[in-house]
Design a protein around this motif. Structure first.
Motif, PDB file in Angstrom:
ATOM      1  N   GLN A 116       4.255  -0.319   3.191  1.00  0.00           N
ATOM      2  CA  GLN A 116       3.962  -0.583   1.774  1.00  0.00           C
ATOM      3  C   GLN A 116       4.412   0.577   0.883  1.00  0.00           C
ATOM      4  O   GLN A 116       3.700   1.030  -0.020  1.00  0.00           O
ATOM      5  CB  GLN A 116       2.470  -0.884   1.571  1.00  0.00           C
ATOM      6  CG  GLN A 116       2.026  -2.224   2.142  1.00  0.00           C
ATOM      7  CD  GLN A 116       2.506  -3.422   1.320  1.00  0.00           C
ATOM      8  OE1 GLN A 116       1.978  -3.716   0.254  1.00  0.00           O
ATOM      9  NE2 GLN A 116       3.526  -4.127   1.825  1.00  0.00           N
ATOM     10  N   THR A 117       5.637   1.044   1.148  1.00  0.00           N
ATOM     11  CA  THR A 117       6.251   2.097   0.328  1.00  0.00           C
ATOM     12  C   THR A 117       7.529   1.552  -0.311  1.00  0.00           C
ATOM     13  O   THR A 117       8.208   0.701   0.259  1.00  0.00           O
ATOM     14  CB  THR A 117       6.591   3.337   1.158  1.00  0.00           C
ATOM     15  OG1 THR A 117       7.505   2.985   2.213  1.00  0.00           O
ATOM     16  CG2 THR A 117       5.341   3.942   1.768  1.00  0.00           C
ATOM     17  N   ILE A 118       7.853   2.088  -1.496  1.00  0.00           N
ATOM     18  CA  ILE A 118       9.007   1.587  -2.229  1.00  0.00           C
ATOM     19  C   ILE A 118       9.435   2.622  -3.259  1.00  0.00           C
ATOM     20  O   ILE A 118       8.606   3.388  -3.767  1.00  0.00           O
ATOM     21  CB  ILE A 118       8.660   0.253  -2.934  1.00  0.00           C
ATOM     22  CG1 ILE A 118       9.901  -0.402  -3.531  1.00  0.00           C
ATOM     23  CG2 ILE A 118       7.575   0.442  -3.981  1.00  0.00           C
ATOM     24  CD1 ILE A 118       9.646  -1.818  -4.059  1.00  0.00           C
ATOM     25  N   GLU A 119      10.724   2.660  -3.556  1.00  0.00           N
ATOM     26  CA  GLU A 119      11.202   3.451  -4.689  1.00  0.00           C
ATOM     27  C   GLU A 119      10.902   2.636  -5.949  1.00  0.00           C
ATOM     28  O   GLU A 119      11.598   1.669  -6.258  1.00  0.00           O
ATOM     29  CB  GLU A 119      12.700   3.719  -4.569  1.00  0.00           C
ATOM     30  CG  GLU A 119      13.075   4.725  -3.488  1.00  0.00           C
ATOM     31  CD  GLU A 119      14.550   5.088  -3.550  1.00  0.00           C
ATOM     32  OE1 GLU A 119      14.940   5.834  -4.486  1.00  0.00           O
ATOM     33  OE2 GLU A 119      15.313   4.627  -2.687  1.00  0.00           O
ATOM     34  N   GLU A 120       9.878   3.039  -6.669  1.00  0.00           N
ATOM     35  CA  GLU A 120       9.386   2.241  -7.786  1.00  0.00           C
ATOM     36  C   GLU A 120      10.415   2.054  -8.893  1.00  0.00           C
ATOM     37  O   GLU A 120      10.367   1.077  -9.635  1.00  0.00           O
ATOM     38  CB  GLU A 120       8.111   2.863  -8.359  1.00  0.00           C
ATOM     39  CG  GLU A 120       6.925   2.791  -7.411  1.00  0.00           C
ATOM     40  CD  GLU A 120       5.614   3.149  -8.085  1.00  0.00           C
ATOM     41  OE1 GLU A 120       5.612   3.372  -9.320  1.00  0.00           O
ATOM     42  OE2 GLU A 120       4.582   3.189  -7.385  1.00  0.00           O
TER      43      GLU A 120
END
Length: 302
Positions: A53-57
């Motif tokens: 649940q990680t992302i480059e916002e």
């Protein structure tokens, strides 16, 4: 300034074709990928990890539209309990991650367009023609698509126009389905599967991408849309035409259903069942299919 479309699953078969179309229409494109890639002119790559649940916002903050294509291949492996969970999670949790970033940043989009599938009507055979109002199925394919679409609706709950594209079998060069069949038919070993009477609603890749473009461009589009030809192609007809494309008539008997079930397990339902569908709701928006003949589609796909 160019409008930016963020595509999840953008490096896949549909994503690559959609990227080309959107660039030709004057959009810039961003792609979410599990691995870091080098940016190109008008195409920007960002990373995410759905499991963590990680992302480059910034990918989402820069987006005007999101087209959600990401998800584990339904037909990639046998449907073990673990595999089923991965298929569902890849669709539900990826949208959950997008929803979290949109909500936390109070980010508004011009539209959110999510892939879905006509599998939402179930792995069944029969003569009923399924529209977007048809009762949804309670088998694995039906439940998976319903979870997928319910996740997309959480984006709609943020006040963002949301469209769900229920695709049929996608035909085109280098797609996974035909890639497996080509050697069999090329060497004159093709035949129908099971009874051969199961329907195979299909769409050519260019028309599928055009439907996503229509969903971006047409602000009146909202909710689910079937995207498949209502030409009543059965597996027997598909197999006959595919053999003809390679210049021969089928001479082998149908592959018995029990052998397919032995080899594929529960996943055999994908090839042994098929619903009839109508795309009248999409056609009512002014959309038209450019490739509407199964022989033409197969010739363009080899």
């Amino acid at each position: 300034m160019k409008k930016n479309v963020l595509i999840t699953g953008g490096t896949g078969f549909v994503g690559r074709s959609l990227t080309k179309l959107l660039l030709s229409k004057g959009f810039s494109v961003s792609i979410l990928s599990r691995t870091k890639r080098t940016n190109a002119k008008d195409v920007f790559y960002y990373t995410w990890d759905v499991k963590k649940q990680t992302i480059e916002e910034q990918a989402i903050l820069n987006a005007d539209y999101i087209v959600h294509l990401a998800g584990e291949n339904i037909a990639g492996e046998r449907w073990t309990a673990k595999r089923k969970r991965a298929i569902v999670d890849s669709r539900e949790l990826s949208i959950k991650l997008l929803h979290t970033v949109l909500q936390e940043n109070n980010k508004k989009l011009d539209g959110f367009i999510s892939a879905s599938a006509i599998g939402i009507y179930g792995a069944l055979n029969g003569e009923e023609v399924c529209s977007e109002n048809t009762s949804l199925a309670n088998d694995f394919l039906g439940r998976t698509c319903q979870i997928w679409e319910a996740a997309a609706d959480t984006i709609g709950a943020l006040g963002i126009r949301t469209v769900k594209i229920r695709t049929g079998l996608v035909l085109g060069k280098n797609d996974g389905f035909l890639k497996k069949l080509k050697p069999i038919f090329k060497y004159r070993l093709g035949s129908a599967l099971g009874s051969g009477k199961q329907y195979m609603p299909w769409v050519y890749i260019d028309d599928l991408c055009a439907s996503f473009y229509a969903a971006i461009n047409n602000e009146s589009m909202q909710g689910p849309y079937n995207v498949a030809l209502k030409d009543d192609t059965t597996n027997a007809l598909f197999s006959k035409v595919f053999a003809a494309v390679y210049g021969y008539k089928i001479w082998l008997p149908n592959v018995p259903a029990f052998l397919i079930k032995l080899g594929m397990g529960e996943m055999s339902k994908i090839v042994l069942t098929g619903r009839r569908v109508t795309s009248d709701k999409l056609l009512a928006t002014g959309f038209s299919f450019e490739v509407n003949d199964i022989e033409e589609a197969l010739r363009k796909s080899i």
